[in-house]
Design a protein around this motif. Structure first.
Motif, short mmCIF file in Angstrom:
data_model
loop_
_atom_site.label_atom_id
_atom_site.label_comp_id
_atom_site.label_asym_id
_atom_site.label_seq_id
_atom_site.Cartn_x
_atom_site.Cartn_y
_atom_site.Cartn_z
N PRO A 6 -8.41 7.04 1.46
CA PRO A 6 -7.76 6.46 0.27
C PRO A 6 -6.70 5.43 0.66
CG PRO A 6 -7.85 8.85 0.12
CD PRO A 6 -8.25 8.51 1.51
N LEU A 7 -6.58 4.40 -0.17
CA LEU A 7 -5.55 3.38 0.01
C LEU A 7 -4.36 3.71 -0.88
CD1 LEU A 7 -7.81 0.19 -0.19
CD2 LEU A 7 -6.87 1.22 1.89
N LEU A 8 -3.20 3.21 -0.47
CA LEU A 8 -1.99 3.34 -1.29
C LEU A 8 -1.53 1.94 -1.68
CD1 LEU A 8 0.21 5.42 -2.32
CD2 LEU A 8 1.58 4.65 -0.36
N ALA A 9 -1.57 1.65 -2.97
CA ALA A 9 -1.12 0.34 -3.46
C ALA A 9 0.38 0.38 -3.70
CB ALA A 9 -1.86 -0.02 -4.75
N VAL A 10 1.07 -0.69 -3.29
CA VAL A 10 2.53 -0.76 -3.40
C VAL A 10 2.90 -2.08 -4.07
CG1 VAL A 10 4.73 -0.70 -2.15
CG2 VAL A 10 2.76 0.57 -1.26
N ARG A 11 3.77 -2.01 -5.08
CA ARG A 11 4.21 -3.20 -5.81
C ARG A 11 5.73 -3.21 -5.84
NH1 ARG A 11 5.53 -4.21 -11.23
NH2 ARG A 11 5.16 -2.03 -11.79
N GLY A 12 6.32 -4.41 -5.51
CA GLY A 12 7.77 -4.51 -5.51
C GLY A 12 8.24 -5.94 -5.42
N SER A 13 9.52 -6.11 -5.10
CA SER A 13 10.10 -7.45 -5.03
C SER A 13 9.56 -8.26 -3.86
CB SER A 13 11.62 -7.36 -4.93
OG SER A 13 12.01 -6.62 -3.78
N GLU A 14 8.94 -7.58 -2.89
CA GLU A 14 8.33 -8.27 -1.74
C GLU A 14 6.85 -8.54 -1.97
OE1 GLU A 14 9.54 -5.48 1.36
OE2 GLU A 14 10.87 -7.04 2.13
N GLY A 15 6.38 -8.36 -3.21
CA GLY A 15 4.99 -8.63 -3.53
C GLY A 15 4.17 -7.36 -3.66
N PHE A 16 2.86 -7.56 -3.63
CA PHE A 16 1.94 -6.44 -3.79
C PHE A 16 1.06 -6.35 -2.54
CE2 PHE A 16 -2.66 -6.81 -4.64
CZ PHE A 16 -2.99 -5.47 -4.57
N TYR A 17 0.85 -5.14 -2.03
CA TYR A 17 0.00 -4.95 -0.85
C TYR A 17 -0.56 -3.55 -0.86
CZ TYR A 17 4.19 -2.65 1.03
OH TYR A 17 5.28 -1.82 1.22
N MET A 18 -1.51 -3.28 0.05
CA MET A 18 -2.11 -1.95 0.16
C MET A 18 -1.94 -1.41 1.58
SD MET A 18 -5.58 -1.81 -2.09
CE MET A 18 -5.62 -2.33 -3.80
N VAL A 19 -1.75 -0.10 1.64
CA VAL A 19 -1.59 0.59 2.92
C VAL A 19 -2.76 1.57 3.08
CG1 VAL A 19 -0.14 2.16 4.26
CG2 VAL A 19 0.92 0.40 2.84
N THR A 20 -3.37 1.58 4.26
CA THR A 20 -4.43 2.54 4.54
C THR A 20 -3.83 3.94 4.66
OG1 THR A 20 -5.64 0.84 5.73
CG2 THR A 20 -6.33 3.10 6.08
N GLY A 21 -4.46 4.90 4.04
CA GLY A 21 -3.93 6.26 4.02
C GLY A 21 -4.08 6.97 5.35
N PRO A 22 -3.84 8.29 5.36
CA PRO A 22 -3.89 9.04 6.61
C PRO A 22 -5.26 8.95 7.28
CG PRO A 22 -3.89 10.49 4.67
CD PRO A 22 -3.62 9.12 4.18
N PRO A 23 -5.29 8.84 8.60
CA PRO A 23 -4.14 9.02 9.52
C PRO A 23 -3.53 7.72 10.03
CG PRO A 23 -6.18 9.19 10.75
CD PRO A 23 -6.57 8.89 9.32
N SER A 24 -4.00 6.53 9.62
CA SER A 24 -3.54 5.29 10.26
C SER A 24 -2.23 4.74 9.67
CB SER A 24 -4.63 4.22 10.17
OG SER A 24 -4.92 3.93 8.83
N PHE A 25 -2.10 4.69 8.34
CA PHE A 25 -0.89 4.20 7.68
C PHE A 25 -0.55 2.76 8.05
CE2 PHE A 25 -0.25 8.82 8.46
CZ PHE A 25 -0.44 9.26 7.17
#
Length: 586
Positions: A6-25
């Protein structure tokens, strides 16, 4: 074939991006980061294959696996996005505005065909609350509230209203999950002395109250939250009032009701008074957990008969979260609490870990049922923004903290269909991590300056209740005792033990005279000696004996006394003897 991570989507003042879930992060590089600071909203499809976001200029839809841009819509002010369950429709919502001359504004709710990009229908939807149409899981029907009616559409054909459910002042509705036939629960608030009510219908049988599957009315309700279980066999209703007329609670007053599609209904009896903070169904649909009561709050698991199965005792908590397989339950205290979490093995009701996630404003289980994320997001908190990814055994596997001048606004896991990740055996050994685990640290209680150089006396602000299994024990065919029955049983046993102890003490040589032994201190005759110092000593002794009587009463009701309180009770005989000597001497 093993499911992807699963991916983790992140949104904030530095823009929007996705992080690969466990175990790589690691940051996902196939879907390029959007550095724009105006990303207002994003949304995954229900199966996680599609992703849509608004960057302040357009709403874009991409295929998550191939990162192919499917469509781009000119909707710079979109603040809400949602996919239909089968990915056929994308719903978008913008704030409603009227023209300068006061005439009606343009439609602000758009429904787009995801395959063709064509706008299927536009509606005027003034309020953000309940802005999105609700779909059945197979998209055969969808529905939305319009004035005093719930309008139903079939097969995503929004030009024709296929059916209507008319109820005066209908306030909310929820479609059931799962396969057809679809069911719908509707809430109508009370007015002019009439009670509020929730009714369950099976689509399309809307021929008045007689056609309802079930009906539940209640007087104390300004609003209601309706929660279907996954099998669509029952609904839990949290009925709330804005103000508690008794003045007992700042949060108003809440009651919990159970309504089944077979017509059965009940009020869920919660053993502790106070607000209802959270109620969640176990994904297996056979039990639910409620967090309730004045702090420290209780948490209890109930079955479909509304009988308690397990009581987690009291603690600083206001939320509950089941993992997607339903085998692990997290009880947590977020918001104005310190972020303490309790991770429980649901099958054995055994505590797995007790980590601490201070200042967290968000919690979500990863679809794999083994990891979860906690985050500190703006605008709820504008300092210390970031997120942590945990293993349920309490290990922090990944941590992200944004710079002091940056903010995180939203994090969200990529969803997967139910059953994609089978439940694994629960482990109690913390998994290894390169980051230190945030174990719960007991903070020292505040002491006023005048008491800081004095010995610390043991005292508790609240009476703590330990976890308790409420299920019938093997070999005992009786039903589990209620909380009141258990309390009475403990009280009876304590009184019996006190009587037995009194008999034992009665045979002891140091027993005080019978004339004074069983006389409450507040009924002892007032004797004056003529000596002010002696009178003062007598008064102090009676005061101490009265306090001992109160402690003995507390012990008789089953309360656990402190060590120093037990020592006071043991001094009763000596105090009575001293009082007798003083009064005889006078």
């Amino acid at each position: 074939m093993a499911p992807s991570t699963p991916l983790l989507a992140v949104r904030g003042s530095e823009g929007f991006y996705m992080v690969t879930g466990p175990p790589s992060f690691t940051e996902n590089t196939t879907l390029q980061r959007d550095f724009g600071k105006n990303c207002k909203v994003f949304a995954f499809s229900k199966d996680g294959t599609l992703f849509a976001w608004c960057n302040g200029e357009k709403v874009n839809i991409v295929n998550v696996a191939s990162t192919e841009l499917l469509h781009s819509f000119d909707l710079p002010k979109a603040v809400c996005l949602e996919f239909s369950p089968k990915n056929n429709v994308l719903a978008t919502w913008q704030a409603y505005t009227t023209a300068k001359d006061g005439t009606a504004g343009m439609p602000n709710l758009q429904l787009y065909d995801v395959k063709t990009g064509k706008c299927l229908k536009s509606f005027i939807q003034k309020k953000m609350q309940n802005w999105c149409p609700c779909w059945a899981d197979d998209e055969s029907i969808s529905a939305r509230i319009v004035n005093n009616e719930v309008h139903f559409f079939e097969n995503n054909s929004f030009d024709t209203i296929a059916n209507k459910l008319h109820l005066q002042k209908v306030n909310d509705f929820v479609l059931s999950p799962g396969p057809q036939p679809s069911k719908v629960s509707v809430y109508v608030p009370g007015s002019k002395g009439a009670p509020s009510f929730v009714r369950l219908y099976q689509y399309p049988n809307f021929g008045g109250p007689q056609s309802a599957l079930a009906n539940k009315s209640f007087f104390k309700a300004d609003k209601a939250t309706m929660l279907w279980n996954n099998k669509a066999t029952a609904v839990l209703v949290i009925a709330s009032t804005e103000v508690d007329k008794t003045g007992a609670s700042y949060y108003g007053e809440q009651t919990l009701h159970y309504i089944a599609t077979n017509g059965e209904s009940a009020v869920v009896q919660l053993p502790k008074n106070g607000p209802i903070y959270d109620v969640v169904w176990n994904p297996n649909s056979t039990e639910f957990c409620a967090v309730y009561g004045f702090m420290p709050a209780k948490a209890t698991v109930f079955n479909l008969k509304c009988d308690p199965l397990f009581d987690f005792g009291t603690g600083p908590r206001n939320a509950a979260y089941y993992s997607s397989p339903g085998h692990i339950l997290v009880l947590a205290g977020f918001g104005n609490l310190r972020g303490q979490m309790e991770v429980w093995d649901v099958k054995n009701y055994k505590l797995i870990s007790k980590p601490l996630a201070s200042d967290s404003t968000y919690f979500a289980w990863c679809p794999d049922g083994e990891h979860f994320v906690t985050a500190t997001c703006a605008p709820r908190l504008r300092v210390g923004n970031g997120y942590k990814i945990w293993h349920y055994t309490g290990s922090v596997l990944h941590k992200c903290e944004v710079p002091p001048n940056a903010e995180i606004w939203q994090v969200s896991w990529q969803p997967f269909l139910d059953g994609t990740f089978p439940a694994k055996a629960v482990t109690y050994q913390a998994v290894p991590s390169e980051l230190p685990s945030a174990e719960l640290k007991v903070a020292q209680a505040y002491r006023p300056p005048a008491l800081r150089n004095k010995p610390i006396t043991s005292s508790k602000l609240h009476e703590e209740e330990p976890p308790q299994n409420m299920k019938p024990q093997p070999g005992n065919g009786d039903k589990p005792l209620s909380k009141m029955a258990l309390k009475n049983q403990r009280k009876h046993e304590a009184k019996k033990a006190a009587k037995q102890e009194a008999k034992t003490d009665g045979n002891h040589e140091s027993t005080p005279s019978p004339a004074l032994q069983n006389v409450p201190c507040n009924t002892l005759p007032s004797v004056t000696s003529g000596d002010p110092e002696v009178d003062k000593k007598i008064k102090n002794l009676k005061k101490k004996l009265k306090a001992i009587e109160q402690l003995k009463d507390q012990a008789a009701t089953g309360k656990q006394l402190e060590k120093n309180q037990l020592e006071k009770i043991q001094k009763e005989a000596a105090l009575l003897k001293e009082l007798e000597d003083l009064e005889l001497g006078s």
